[in-house]
Design an enzyme around this catalytic site. Sequence first.
Site, PDB file in Angstrom:
ATOM      1  N   GLN A 196       0.746  -1.145  -0.072  1.00 28.20           N
ATOM      2  CA  GLN A 196      -0.010  -0.132   0.038  1.00 28.20           C
ATOM      3  C   GLN A 196       0.998   1.270  -0.101  1.00 28.20           C
ATOM      4  O   GLN A 196       1.701   1.222   0.854  1.00 28.20           O
ATOM      5  CB  GLN A 196      -0.909  -0.027   1.164  1.00 28.20           C
ATOM      6  N   THR A 197       0.331   2.151  -0.833  1.00 30.86           N
ATOM      7  CA  THR A 197       1.207   3.439  -0.771  1.00 30.86           C
ATOM      8  C   THR A 197       0.368   4.743  -1.268  1.00 30.86           C
ATOM      9  O   THR A 197      -0.312   4.587  -1.921  1.00 30.86           O
ATOM     10  CB  THR A 197       2.477   3.215  -1.660  1.00 30.86           C
ATOM     11  N   ARG A 198       0.753   5.822  -0.429  1.00 30.12           N
ATOM     12  CA  ARG A 198       0.177   7.027  -0.829  1.00 30.12           C
ATOM     13  C   ARG A 198       1.545   8.060  -0.960  1.00 30.12           C
ATOM     14  O   ARG A 198       1.080   9.275  -1.072  1.00 30.12           O
ATOM     15  CB  ARG A 198      -0.538   7.637  -0.005  1.00 30.12           C
ATOM     16  N   HIS A 202      10.649   5.729  -2.870  1.00 31.40           N
ATOM     17  CA  HIS A 202      12.126   5.920  -2.787  1.00 31.40           C
ATOM     18  C   HIS A 202      12.701   4.804  -2.758  1.00 31.40           C
ATOM     19  O   HIS A 202      12.192   3.696  -2.504  1.00 31.40           O
ATOM     20  CB  HIS A 202      12.401   7.039  -1.775  1.00 31.40           C
ATOM     21  N   HIS A 205      11.584   2.274   0.014  1.00 30.18           N
ATOM     22  CA  HIS A 205      10.215   1.589  -0.114  1.00 30.18           C
ATOM     23  C   HIS A 205      10.581   0.408  -1.179  1.00 30.18           C
ATOM     24  O   HIS A 205      10.064  -0.768  -0.935  1.00 30.18           O
ATOM     25  CB  HIS A 205       9.257   2.440  -0.879  1.00 30.18           C
ATOM     26  N   GLY A 290       5.138  -1.075   7.181  1.00 30.44           N
ATOM     27  CA  GLY A 290       6.290  -0.393   7.321  1.00 30.44           C
ATOM     28  C   GLY A 290       6.131   0.501   8.457  1.00 30.44           C
ATOM     29  O   GLY A 290       5.406   0.274   9.463  1.00 30.44           O
ATOM     30  N   ARG A 291       7.161   1.811   8.775  1.00 30.40           N
ATOM     31  CA  ARG A 291       6.786   2.469   9.828  1.00 30.40           C
ATOM     32  C   ARG A 291       5.935   3.207   9.685  1.00 30.40           C
ATOM     33  O   ARG A 291       5.324   3.945   8.448  1.00 30.40           O
ATOM     34  CB  ARG A 291       8.021   3.472   9.741  1.00 30.40           C
ATOM     35  N   ASP A 292       4.916   3.479  10.886  1.00 33.39           N
ATOM     36  CA  ASP A 292       3.963   4.537  10.773  1.00 33.39           C
ATOM     37  C   ASP A 292       2.914   4.389   9.842  1.00 33.39           C
ATOM     38  O   ASP A 292       2.487   5.295   8.926  1.00 33.39           O
ATOM     39  CB  ASP A 292       4.375   5.882  10.865  1.00 33.39           C
ATOM     40  N   HIS A 293       2.632   3.070   9.432  1.00 37.22           N
ATOM     41  CA  HIS A 293       1.566   3.003   8.288  1.00 37.22           C
ATOM     42  C   HIS A 293       0.151   3.699   8.425  1.00 37.22           C
ATOM     43  O   HIS A 293      -0.134   3.921   9.425  1.00 37.22           O
ATOM     44  CB  HIS A 293       1.375   1.245   8.112  1.00 37.22           C
ATOM     45  N   ALA A 294      -0.161   4.279   7.538  1.00 38.62           N
ATOM     46  CA  ALA A 294      -1.198   5.273   7.210  1.00 38.62           C
ATOM     47  C   ALA A 294      -1.409   6.236   8.566  1.00 38.62           C
ATOM     48  O   ALA A 294      -2.356   6.776   9.004  1.00 38.62           O
ATOM     49  CB  ALA A 294      -2.736   4.434   7.813  1.00 38.62           C
TER      50      ALA A 294
END
Length: 400
Positions: A196-198, A202, A205, A290-294
Amino acid sequence: MTTNEIIPPHGGKLVNLLMGKDEAQQAVEEAGHLPKVTVERRELSDLEMMAVGALSPLTGFMGEQDYRSVLQDMHLVNGLPWTIPVTLSLDEGGAKRIGGATRIALMTEDRPIALLGVESVYRRDRESEAVSVFRTTDPAHPGVAALNAAGDFVVAGEVQVIRLPEHQTFQQYRLTPAQTRSAFAERGWHTVVGFQTRNPVHRAHEYLQKCAMEIVDGLLLHPLVGETKGDDVPADVRMRCYEILFENYYPHDRAMMSVFPAAMRYAGPKEAIWHAIARKNYGCTHFIVGRDHAGVGNYYGTYDAQRIFEEFEPGELGITPLFFEHSFYCVKCEQMASPKTCPHGDAERVILSGTKVREMLRAGQKPPMEFSRPEVAQILIDAMQENVDPRGLASPANDG
Ligand SMILES: [Zn+2]
């Protein structure tokens, strides 16, 4: 192999709420005589996802029992894990207009998009919802702000969908869960990791995705293209970054891209679970967290979105989360690494603050290639010149 052998959808059955052609035509006529409720953009994303089974097992907007159960227990009344209410808002006028109707027409752009069999109308418990979903009632939180702007009432009931919302963008990437499932089957993938990405991708990721690809058959890069907050990078800029990365750095028989029509909630941990469940419906067996997702601002701890997975019984979610830490290029290790694999200090690591990256992009300079692929950097530099709000352009750590 049939598509369902990859991983069963949440609740066991992939929901499909789209009517056939004749039925849809009749529904449009019927809608002309029914009370009408306009569906706003965020809820339209939910409706679209429900229609194609991305929110299986949901077949409609939640009733009060499910709503309460999700807020209190992170489960639907039927016992399935679920962390985010899926509701259809009404203001007081809308609630009055519905009156005692048993069926209403859901509208977008003045045209009917679905019929809803009204099961109940109830008052939203705004405070409990904010505290449960967002862990805050701070109106500065974008999810809380959206909740505060939504109507005081919600209408619950099963929906029958006349048509999917029309989209002008990313047509070739708008695969439904049935379509991604059959794409995986065609490729012979038994295990698939969803990402998932918004944010632009980089090197950090890319590294997570490729670490995951070492242990599964395929990658589904699944960027969210529904409503995001104003300072996130617009989806079309992000898509250009993903396309160029895919062209140059990903094996085409092992990775594919499709878009996720959801709106962002910025609910951190609760949304991580919700994102994982939806990706299971798309056929993913694994999901990167990952870190701090959403996350947004400092509302959630860095690893809260990973820890929340422990609150479910093993196997309850059905999809396997893959947890990652902050990653970077290490000059001493001469490779991408994370604190799990690299013993060196920050001085050896190519770590750039978001502020620094934004400054460089604004000045037309590419960040080091160990931080961003030059092709991606160029797209971001061009976007800066098109006056994209720069705040979201450099989020190396904030996946999802
Ligand atoms: Zn190192």
